[in-house]
Motif scaffolding. Structure first.
Motif, PDB file in Angstrom:
ATOM      1  N   MET A 167       0.799  -1.228   0.000  1.00 37.77           N
ATOM      2  CA  MET A 167       0.000   0.000   0.000  1.00 37.77           C
ATOM      3  C   MET A 167       0.829   1.274   0.000  1.00 37.77           C
ATOM      4  SD  MET A 167      -1.427  -0.080   3.841  1.00 37.77           S
ATOM      5  CE  MET A 167      -0.890   1.078   5.068  1.00 37.77           C
ATOM      6  N   GLU A 168       2.139   1.184   0.208  1.00 31.08           N
ATOM      7  CA  GLU A 168       2.869   2.438   0.417  1.00 31.08           C
ATOM      8  C   GLU A 168       3.882   2.766  -0.679  1.00 31.08           C
ATOM      9  OE1 GLU A 168       5.019   2.269   4.140  1.00 31.08           O
ATOM     10  OE2 GLU A 168       6.404   0.763   3.415  1.00 31.08           O
ATOM     11  N   ASN A 169       4.150   4.038  -0.767  1.00 32.31           N
ATOM     12  CA  ASN A 169       5.269   4.508  -1.560  1.00 32.31           C
ATOM     13  C   ASN A 169       6.168   5.305  -0.609  1.00 32.31           C
ATOM     14  OD1 ASN A 169       6.903   4.941  -3.763  1.00 32.31           O
ATOM     15  ND2 ASN A 169       5.847   6.835  -4.354  1.00 32.31           N
ATOM     16  N   TRP A 170       7.083   4.609   0.013  1.00 30.51           N
ATOM     17  CA  TRP A 170       7.918   5.190   1.084  1.00 30.51           C
ATOM     18  C   TRP A 170       9.031   6.025   0.450  1.00 30.51           C
ATOM     19  CZ3 TRP A 170       9.056   7.224   5.361  1.00 30.51           C
ATOM     20  CH2 TRP A 170      10.266   7.063   6.030  1.00 30.51           C
ATOM     21  N   GLU A 171       9.265   7.180   1.013  1.00 28.98           N
ATOM     22  CA  GLU A 171      10.177   8.136   0.375  1.00 28.98           C
ATOM     23  C   GLU A 171      11.614   7.629   0.244  1.00 28.98           C
ATOM     24  OE1 GLU A 171      10.359  11.857   2.477  1.00 28.98           O
ATOM     25  OE2 GLU A 171      11.301  10.978   4.240  1.00 28.98           O
ATOM     26  N   ASP A 172      12.015   6.694   1.100  1.00 25.93           N
ATOM     27  CA  ASP A 172      13.386   6.172   0.996  1.00 25.93           C
ATOM     28  C   ASP A 172      13.483   4.999   0.023  1.00 25.93           C
ATOM     29  OD1 ASP A 172      14.100   7.993   2.855  1.00 25.93           O
ATOM     30  OD2 ASP A 172      14.635   6.565   4.441  1.00 25.93           O
ATOM     31  N   GLY A 173      12.361   4.571  -0.528  1.00 27.82           N
ATOM     32  CA  GLY A 173      12.394   3.464  -1.489  1.00 27.82           C
ATOM     33  C   GLY A 173      12.198   2.109  -0.822  1.00 27.82           C
ATOM     34  N   ALA A 174      12.123   1.077  -1.654  1.00 28.01           N
ATOM     35  CA  ALA A 174      11.787  -0.262  -1.163  1.00 28.01           C
ATOM     36  C   ALA A 174      12.959  -0.913  -0.425  1.00 28.01           C
ATOM     37  CB  ALA A 174      11.365  -1.144  -2.325  1.00 28.01           C
ATOM     38  N   THR A 175      12.623  -1.643   0.620  1.00 26.01           N
ATOM     39  CA  THR A 175      13.563  -2.524   1.323  1.00 26.01           C
ATOM     40  C   THR A 175      12.785  -3.806   1.612  1.00 26.01           C
ATOM     41  OG1 THR A 175      12.861  -1.840   3.527  1.00 26.01           O
ATOM     42  CG2 THR A 175      14.626  -0.539   2.504  1.00 26.01           C
ATOM     43  N   ASP A 176      13.387  -4.725   2.359  1.00 26.58           N
ATOM     44  CA  ASP A 176      12.636  -5.929   2.741  1.00 26.58           C
ATOM     45  C   ASP A 176      11.417  -5.576   3.575  1.00 26.58           C
ATOM     46  OD1 ASP A 176      14.516  -7.369   1.500  1.00 26.58           O
ATOM     47  OD2 ASP A 176      15.516  -8.117   3.326  1.00 26.58           O
ATOM     48  N   LEU A 177      11.499  -4.442   4.272  1.00 30.63           N
ATOM     49  CA  LEU A 177      10.424  -4.084   5.192  1.00 30.63           C
ATOM     50  C   LEU A 177       9.521  -2.973   4.675  1.00 30.63           C
ATOM     51  CD1 LEU A 177      12.464  -4.156   8.524  1.00 30.63           C
ATOM     52  CD2 LEU A 177      10.808  -5.845   7.735  1.00 30.63           C
ATOM     53  N   ARG A 178      10.021  -2.114   3.825  1.00 31.33           N
ATOM     54  CA  ARG A 178       9.237  -0.976   3.340  1.00 31.33           C
ATOM     55  C   ARG A 178       8.876  -1.143   1.871  1.00 31.33           C
ATOM     56  NH1 ARG A 178       8.781   3.364   6.944  1.00 31.33           N
ATOM     57  NH2 ARG A 178       6.920   3.595   5.647  1.00 31.33           N
ATOM     58  N   GLY A 179       7.765  -0.499   1.469  1.00 37.33           N
ATOM     59  CA  GLY A 179       7.290  -0.647   0.100  1.00 37.33           C
ATOM     60  C   GLY A 179       7.490   0.610  -0.731  1.00 37.33           C
ATOM     61  N   ALA A 180       7.588   0.433  -2.016  1.00 35.18           N
ATOM     62  CA  ALA A 180       7.657   1.571  -2.945  1.00 35.18           C
ATOM     63  C   ALA A 180       6.688   1.314  -4.083  1.00 35.18           C
ATOM     64  CB  ALA A 180       9.073   1.735  -3.478  1.00 35.18           C
ATOM     65  N   GLY A 181       6.147   2.408  -4.649  1.00 40.04           N
ATOM     66  CA  GLY A 181       5.260   2.269  -5.804  1.00 40.04           C
ATOM     67  C   GLY A 181       3.804   2.040  -5.448  1.00 40.04           C
ATOM     68  N   GLY A 182       3.484   1.976  -4.157  1.00 37.30           N
ATOM     69  CA  GLY A 182       2.090   1.777  -3.752  1.00 37.30           C
ATOM     70  C   GLY A 182       1.318   3.095  -3.781  1.00 37.30           C
ATOM     71  N   PRO A 183      -0.008   3.019  -3.559  1.00 38.70           N
ATOM     72  CA  PRO A 183      -0.861   4.205  -3.711  1.00 38.70           C
ATOM     73  C   PRO A 183      -0.739   5.271  -2.613  1.00 38.70           C
ATOM     74  CG  PRO A 183      -2.139   2.152  -3.795  1.00 38.70           C
ATOM     75  CD  PRO A 183      -0.783   1.789  -3.334  1.00 38.70           C
ATOM     76  N   ILE A 184      -0.238   4.883  -1.431  1.00 41.21           N
ATOM     77  CA  ILE A 184      -0.180   5.860  -0.329  1.00 41.21           C
ATOM     78  C   ILE A 184       1.245   6.404  -0.204  1.00 41.21           C
ATOM     79  CG2 ILE A 184      -0.518   6.208   2.168  1.00 41.21           C
ATOM     80  CD1 ILE A 184      -3.142   5.647   0.669  1.00 41.21           C
ATOM     81  N   GLN A 185       1.378   7.692  -0.457  1.00 39.05           N
ATOM     82  CA  GLN A 185       2.696   8.336  -0.327  1.00 39.05           C
ATOM     83  C   GLN A 185       3.023   8.482   1.155  1.00 39.05           C
ATOM     84  OE1 GLN A 185       4.568   9.275  -2.879  1.00 39.05           O
ATOM     85  NE2 GLN A 185       3.133   9.246  -4.597  1.00 39.05           N
ATOM     86  N   VAL A 186       4.192   8.016   1.540  1.00 38.09           N
ATOM     87  CA  VAL A 186       4.591   8.145   2.946  1.00 38.09           C
ATOM     88  C   VAL A 186       5.914   8.902   3.000  1.00 38.09           C
ATOM     89  CG1 VAL A 186       5.048   6.943   5.112  1.00 38.09           C
ATOM     90  CG2 VAL A 186       3.437   5.962   3.472  1.00 38.09           C
ATOM     91  N   THR A 187       5.884  10.020   3.712  1.00 35.16           N
ATOM     92  CA  THR A 187       7.075  10.879   3.789  1.00 35.16           C
ATOM     93  C   THR A 187       7.365  11.200   5.248  1.00 35.16           C
ATOM     94  OG1 THR A 187       5.679  12.853   3.650  1.00 35.16           O
ATOM     95  CG2 THR A 187       6.565  12.003   1.571  1.00 35.16           C
ATOM     96  N   ARG A 188       8.615  11.572   5.504  1.00 36.63           N
ATOM     97  CA  ARG A 188       8.915  12.079   6.844  1.00 36.63           C
ATOM     98  C   ARG A 188       8.479  13.538   6.926  1.00 36.63           C
ATOM     99  NH1 ARG A 188      13.440   9.462   5.678  1.00 36.63           N
ATOM    100  NH2 ARG A 188      13.891   7.593   6.904  1.00 36.63           N
TER     101      ARG A 188
END
Ligand SMILES: Cc1cc2nc3c(=O)[nH]c(=O)nc-3n(C[C@H](O)[C@H](O)[C@H](O)COP(=O)(O)OP(=O)(O)OC[C@H]3O[C@@H](n4cnc5c(N)ncnc54)[C@H](O)[C@@H]3O)c2cc1C
Length: 536
Positions: free
Chosen positions: A132-153
């Protein structure tokens, strides 16, 4: 016009979970109708993150987007009726929330699985969180990128928040943590938010805007008054107001995603709930289940400190100039959540995971509380408000019917502070905040403790005042509990026990609350429900 139509799936409630679920089901090719009691969210009041502060302070605006619920009088909180704000608009409570993005501790999900909710351990839900997420630091094993919800610090922190983070780390003996949604939750962190480029990323914005799916119909201003249950099977829903009154038949399933108050309310109106209670209201019983039990919520006590370095002022001209700057050049504080800093720390009573969340925002907060019988005060000076937050409450309450009329609000009794440990933990949090604010890394910038203030100098005076100040974090959950025993309303596949073709998918299914804000977990529940339904 009287509507009579058929879909494969009917999803009730276009909130944090419902929008996600409806979109994912429709992507599979199914014909989906998403029914929402509120109206469009295409208004700056919802979409411009900083305007949340105005929404909360102007009752006329709040009424447009909020169900307007209050709790029953709370005996352990001076009989206060505490606001139970809930979004009544596309995006649901995720359209009016503080945008804070917190998954919770991985242990929360592992505990659900250990209690029998197979398929809900952290490793099981992680793909849903990542999707579900597009995390600003990009994908890792734990975080997602390219998903519909933009997540930023959060960024451009005020010096007050920066100093607070340093002082909290030093006082509580925790490290600065770059990502509390990553490897580890514990620490002093910059808040993450579901916002980007001045736009709130509710699940409505992220999943429904320009969805381009002909097989997904979104009905707004359409309140469902009943799920139709025939011969033990949910066959559709009845819309009882608005221009689309009538019945929508479901060939596959009805999924209720109406939130921690709306879902139990609707189930009970439909004959699914505690049998004796339903009969008192003349409702035919289809399944005798503990619907509405296990309601629980986070609580915090706002503490406000006057600090010139907090910069922001709660005055009308300050807001007006903020708006003007945001509209002319963008990227101001109005483009982001009002919260800046957070800590996940352990009280003296904690086990091996944090049991206190410390929210901080560089604004003065209403005091003594928003529901004060006399109008609350908001100090206009720059100030840092810090909220020690009880994230694992022991108190439990209920949602019940006031009437069989769907237009009547349910009776919401969260049972705040019924368990003495809850007050104890909040007092530990208050003491910790005072210690942090006396730390040499911040004390020089603090002019005064405005609230609770010097009238309440110690634990004993604060213990007496707590019932007047402790308030909701707006995180009700648990009222359609998932599980495998007689306390459960839904099974681990979210199917309502004893009724075919009916599921619940929203914050109400949590067996126990997650350690942090509940929007990201609710959106995850929408993603996860779609996988369960589609067999993915
Ligand atoms: C003021 C406020 C601030 C918050 N701040 C944060 C935060 O910063 N971070 C965070 O993580 N969480 C926050 N939360 C909590 C978070 O937003 C909720 O936990 C989450 O949105 C719940 O999602 P849900 O899908 O369960 O319900 P909701 O998002 O409430 O969705 C339920 C939807 O169902 C609709 N509905 C209800 N009954 C019916 C019916 N009979 N017919 C048709 N439609 C119906 C409602 O109108 C609503 O749109 C906040 C909540 C509030 C109210």
């Amino acid at each position: 016009m009287h509507m009579d139509r058929t879909a494969d799936y009917v999803v009730v409630g276009a909130g944090s979970a419902g929008c996600v679920l409806a979109k994912r089901l429709a992507e599979s090719g199914a014909d989906v109708v998403l029914v929402e009691a509120g109206g469009s969210d295409r208004t700056a009041l919802v979409r411009k993150p900083g305007l949340i502060a105005i929404f909360h302070n102007v009752p006329q605006l709040k009424k447009r987007l909020d169900w307007g619920f209050y709790s029953a009088p709370q005996p352990n909180a001076l009989d206060r009726k505490i606001p139970q704000t809930r979004g009544r608009v596309l995006g649901g409570s995720g359209s009016i929330n503080g945008l804070l993005f917190v998954r919770g501790h991985r242990r929360n999900y592992d505990d659900w699985a250990a209690e029998g909710c197979e398929g809900w351990g952290y490793d099981d839900v992680l793909p849903s969180f990542r999707r579900m997420e597009n995390w600003e630091d990009g994908a890792t094993d734990l975080r997602g990128a390219g998903g519909p919800i933009q997540v930023t610090r959060q960024r451009d922190l005020t010096p007050a928040s920066e100093a607070f983070l340093e002082a909290m780390a030093d006082t509580a003996g925790v490290k600065r943590n770059d990502d509390y949604n990553g490897e580890e939750q514990e620490g002093a962190s910059i808040f993450q938010q579901s916002a980007h480029d001045g736009l709130r990323y509710s699940s409505s914005v992220g999943y429904l805007d320009d969805h381009g799916l002909d097989n997904l119909t979104v009905l707004t201003k359409a309140t469902v008054g009943r799920v139709v249950v025939r011969d033990g099977r949910a066959t559709g829903v009845e819309i009882v107001d608005g221009k689309d009154r009538g019945t929508i038949h479901a060939t596959q399933e009805v999924i209720v995603a109406a939130g921690a108050f709306g879902s139990p309310h609707l189930l009970m109106l439909s004959g699914v709930g505690p049998a004796a209670h339903l009969r008192e209201h003349g409702i035919e019983v289809h399944a005798d289940l503990p619907v509405g039990d296990n309601l629980h919520d986070h609580m915090f006590v706002p503490m406000t400190f006057v600090m010139g370095t907090a910069r922001n002022r709660g005055t009308a001209p300050y807001f007006a100039s903020g708006l003007l700057k945001e509209w002319t050049r963008g990227g101001t504080w109005m483009a982001r959540s009002v919260f800046e800093a957070v800590g996940f720390v352990r009280s003296p009573q904690a086990g091996d995971i944090p049991d206190l969340q410390i929210h901080a925002l560089p604004w003065s907060y209403p005091f003594p509380n928003q529901d004060a019988p006399t109008r609350h005060k908001v100090d206009k000076r720059p100030a840092l408000t810090i909220m020690p937050t009880l994230i694992y409450p022991k108190s439990r309450g209920t949602v019940r019917l006031a009437s069989a009329d769907p237009a009547a609000a349910p009776v919401i009794d969260p049972g705040y502070l019924t368990e003495p440990d809850d007050a104890r933990l909040l007092l530990d949090g208050i003491e910790l905040v005072r210690e942090i604010m006396a730390n040499r890394l911040i004390a020089g910038d603090v002019t005064a403790e405005l609230s609770p203030g010097p009238e309440f100098p110690d634990r004993a005076t604060m213990a007496r005042e707590l019932p007047n100040r402790a308030t909701t974090v707006y995180h009700p959950v648990g009222s359609c509990r998932m599980g495998t025993d007689e306390r459960a309303v839904v099974d681990p596949a979210l199917r309502v026990r004893g009724v075919e073709g009916l599921r619940v998918a929203d914050a109400s299914i949590m067996p126990s609350i997650t350690g942090g804000n509940t929007a990201a977990p609710s959106m995850m529940i929408g993603e996860h429900a779609a996988s369960l339904i589609l067999g993915g």
